[in-house]
Design a protein around this motif. Structure first.
Motif, short mmCIF file in Angstrom:
data_model
loop_
_atom_site.label_atom_id
_atom_site.label_comp_id
_atom_site.label_asym_id
_atom_site.label_seq_id
_atom_site.Cartn_x
_atom_site.Cartn_y
_atom_site.Cartn_z
N ALA A 36 -38.91 -65.97 -65.81
CA ALA A 36 -38.40 -65.52 -66.91
C ALA A 36 -38.12 -63.82 -67.74
O ALA A 36 -38.75 -63.40 -66.67
N ARG A 37 -37.17 -63.76 -68.41
CA ARG A 37 -36.82 -62.99 -68.77
C ARG A 37 -37.68 -61.92 -69.49
O ARG A 37 -38.66 -61.00 -69.25
N ALA A 38 -38.32 -62.43 -70.34
CA ALA A 38 -39.56 -62.18 -70.50
C ALA A 38 -40.69 -61.75 -70.28
O ALA A 38 -42.31 -60.81 -70.29
N TYR A 39 -40.82 -62.27 -69.28
CA TYR A 39 -42.57 -62.13 -68.01
C TYR A 39 -42.11 -60.71 -67.27
O TYR A 39 -43.38 -59.83 -67.23
N VAL A 40 -40.89 -60.69 -66.62
CA VAL A 40 -40.01 -59.43 -66.55
C VAL A 40 -38.57 -59.59 -66.34
O VAL A 40 -38.13 -60.01 -65.92
N ASP A 41 -37.70 -58.67 -66.19
CA ASP A 41 -36.89 -58.08 -67.15
C ASP A 41 -36.26 -57.68 -65.77
O ASP A 41 -36.10 -56.04 -65.34
N LEU A 42 -35.30 -58.12 -64.82
CA LEU A 42 -34.41 -57.44 -63.94
C LEU A 42 -33.38 -56.16 -64.10
O LEU A 42 -33.12 -56.30 -63.16
N ASN A 43 -33.00 -56.77 -65.32
CA ASN A 43 -32.54 -54.97 -65.55
C ASN A 43 -32.94 -54.40 -66.29
O ASN A 43 -31.23 -53.77 -67.52
N ARG A 44 -33.89 -53.83 -66.13
CA ARG A 44 -34.75 -52.52 -66.06
C ARG A 44 -34.68 -52.11 -65.32
O ARG A 44 -35.49 -52.04 -63.98
N GLU A 45 -34.77 -50.94 -65.98
CA GLU A 45 -35.40 -49.74 -64.71
C GLU A 45 -36.70 -50.30 -64.16
O GLU A 45 -37.78 -50.91 -65.11
N ALA B 145 -38.44 -48.30 -76.51
CA ALA B 145 -38.89 -48.00 -78.18
C ALA B 145 -38.30 -49.66 -78.30
O ALA B 145 -39.37 -49.61 -79.56
N ALA B 146 -37.31 -49.87 -77.86
CA ALA B 146 -36.75 -50.93 -78.58
C ALA B 146 -38.06 -52.37 -78.08
O ALA B 146 -37.55 -53.86 -79.22
N GLY B 147 -39.16 -52.41 -77.56
CA GLY B 147 -39.59 -53.24 -77.05
C GLY B 147 -39.53 -54.06 -76.03
O GLY B 147 -39.64 -54.98 -75.08
N LEU B 148 -38.32 -54.04 -75.29
CA LEU B 148 -37.76 -54.67 -74.69
C LEU B 148 -36.84 -53.39 -72.86
O LEU B 148 -36.77 -53.42 -72.29
N GLY B 149 -38.38 -52.98 -72.66
CA GLY B 149 -38.94 -52.59 -70.80
C GLY B 149 -38.42 -53.74 -69.92
O GLY B 149 -38.47 -55.19 -69.97
N ALA B 150 -38.94 -53.25 -68.68
CA ALA B 150 -39.36 -54.20 -67.73
C ALA B 150 -40.51 -55.10 -67.75
O ALA B 150 -40.07 -56.04 -67.60
N ILE B 151 -41.52 -54.58 -68.78
CA ILE B 151 -41.69 -55.55 -68.72
C ILE B 151 -42.04 -55.55 -71.04
O ILE B 151 -42.82 -55.03 -71.30
N PRO B 152 -40.89 -57.00 -71.31
CA PRO B 152 -41.03 -56.46 -72.63
C PRO B 152 -42.26 -57.10 -73.59
O PRO B 152 -43.30 -57.20 -73.74
N GLY C 42 -37.61 -59.70 -82.70
CA GLY C 42 -39.09 -58.65 -82.31
C GLY C 42 -40.73 -58.81 -82.32
O GLY C 42 -40.86 -58.05 -83.03
N ARG C 43 -41.51 -60.48 -82.36
CA ARG C 43 -42.25 -60.39 -81.96
C ARG C 43 -43.00 -60.58 -81.00
O ARG C 43 -42.53 -60.43 -80.39
N PRO C 44 -44.25 -60.02 -81.45
CA PRO C 44 -45.02 -59.22 -80.04
C PRO C 44 -45.49 -59.94 -79.32
O PRO C 44 -45.66 -61.30 -79.78
N ILE C 45 -44.99 -60.73 -77.98
CA ILE C 45 -45.90 -61.59 -77.44
C ILE C 45 -46.85 -61.75 -76.46
O ILE C 45 -47.37 -62.76 -76.58
N TYR C 46 -47.40 -60.56 -76.73
CA TYR C 46 -48.81 -60.11 -75.77
C TYR C 46 -49.86 -60.38 -77.09
O TYR C 46 -50.25 -60.01 -77.86
N ALA C 47 -51.66 -61.75 -76.44
CA ALA C 47 -52.52 -60.95 -77.91
C ALA C 47 -53.33 -60.08 -77.37
O ALA C 47 -54.80 -60.13 -77.74
N ARG C 48 -53.15 -59.87 -76.23
CA ARG C 48 -54.23 -58.60 -75.42
C ARG C 48 -52.98 -57.52 -74.93
O ARG C 48 -52.17 -57.25 -74.45
#
Length: 302
Positions: A90-99, A124-131, A137-143
């Motif tokens: 999944a893209r939310a796990y690792v985004d292949l369309n990023r540096e 800055a938008a929260g959408l890096g290689a690891i989103p 726009g809700r945070p994915i991780y609890a830690r």
């Protein structure tokens, strides 16, 4: 051109399932029948257990960031001569369309290495290689994550995906003198409503990095074919092309890259995540576009 028999897929298996698949139009070692390489980096549906355990959001919410059904839309391309590479993680796990090292420092419990790129617009938008965010726009991780977790995801999926994509492009250049990369994506209907195509709200956005990533003849051909099918097409706003288009789109080095963003309302119900009757039409139109691209004389792309 006559159809070619698709070759069984090359799959990178991981503990979480396949990271990606390569669907070939010719056997390994044989020259590809066309210069076309299609990619879908965001259609993956696999959410590894380590991510699910660390996430505060349920998988159903995370799935809103998927380019749902895009892999099905282009599944017929190998039979028409195009190699296809499909993400399965999944893209939310690792985004292949990023540096690969485009990482948000705020997500981690330690300082990142100097080579990490933590100040890009995508981070800055929260959408890096690891989103960092998903689902409006809700945070994915609890830690906080560790850098080792990010590194493992990059090494597991990002690096081998791009190695495989680079090999397909090199094979196309060797056989045909140039390669044409089409990076396929989808956009939420809400985003599409704010974009104007010719004659109304946008159906499809073509991103060529404002002419830097491919020959203008390629963008014009795709635009003409899609408009002839009845789609309202826009260029470069707000999607000019991500990492894949920017990184590989080097016309002077015989690689032309174009991003295609499809309005999800054309083929699915975003609330139920079920396909509509439009999926069959869009799939048929994607095949017609593939035929037009396969017939293009790459020597004319300058």
């Amino acid at each position: 051109m006559s159809a070619v028999r698709p070759i069984p897929s090359e799959t990178l298996e991981t503990l979480a399932g396949p990271a990606f698949e390569v669907l070939r139009a010719a056997p390994v070692g044989a020259p590809p029948p066309t210069a076309l390489v299609f990619a879908s980096p965001h259609s993956g549906e696999v959410y590894p257990p380590d991510m699910v355990e660390a996430a505060r959001l349920p998988v159903e919410t995370l799935r809103a960031s998927e380019d749902a059904f895009v892999d099905r839309i282009i599944a017929g391309a190998p039979a028409l001569g195009a190699s296809v590479i499909l993400a399965r993680l999944a893209r939310a796990y690792v985004d292949l369309n990023r540096e690969p090292w485009e990482l948000d420092p705020s997500m981690f419990d330690e300082d990142l290495p100097d080579y990490a790129q933590g100040r890009t617009a995508r981070v800055a938008a929260g959408l890096g290689a690891i989103p960092r965010v998903a689902g409006e726009g809700r945070p994915i991780y609890a830690r906080k994550l560790t850098f080792a977790e990010a590194r493992d995801r990059i090494e597991l999926a990002h690096r081998p995906y791009h190695d495989a994509l680079d090999r397909q492009l090199a094979a196309a250049r060797a056989a045909h003198g140039a390669a044409i990369l089409i990076d396929w994506h989808s956009m939420p209907a809400a985003a599409a409503r704010g974009i104007r195509g010719r004659g109304g709200a946008c159906d499809i956005v073509l991103g060529d990095r404002f002419g830097a990533a491919c020959s203008p003849k390629l963008t014009a051909l795709v635009e003409r074919e899609l408009e002839g099918m009845g789609y309202r097409v826009a260029r470069n706003a707000p999607y000019a092309g991500g990492y894949t288009t920017e990184h590989y789109g080097r016309p002077a080095k015989r690689t032309h890259a174009l991003q295609i963003e499809i309005n999800r309302a054309l083929y699915m119900d975003e609330d139920t995540r079920e396909p509509t009757e439009g999926l069959a039409k869009l799939t048929a139109d994607a095949e017609a576009l593939t035929r037009a691209l396969a017939g293009l004389d790459v020597g004319e792309l300058k």
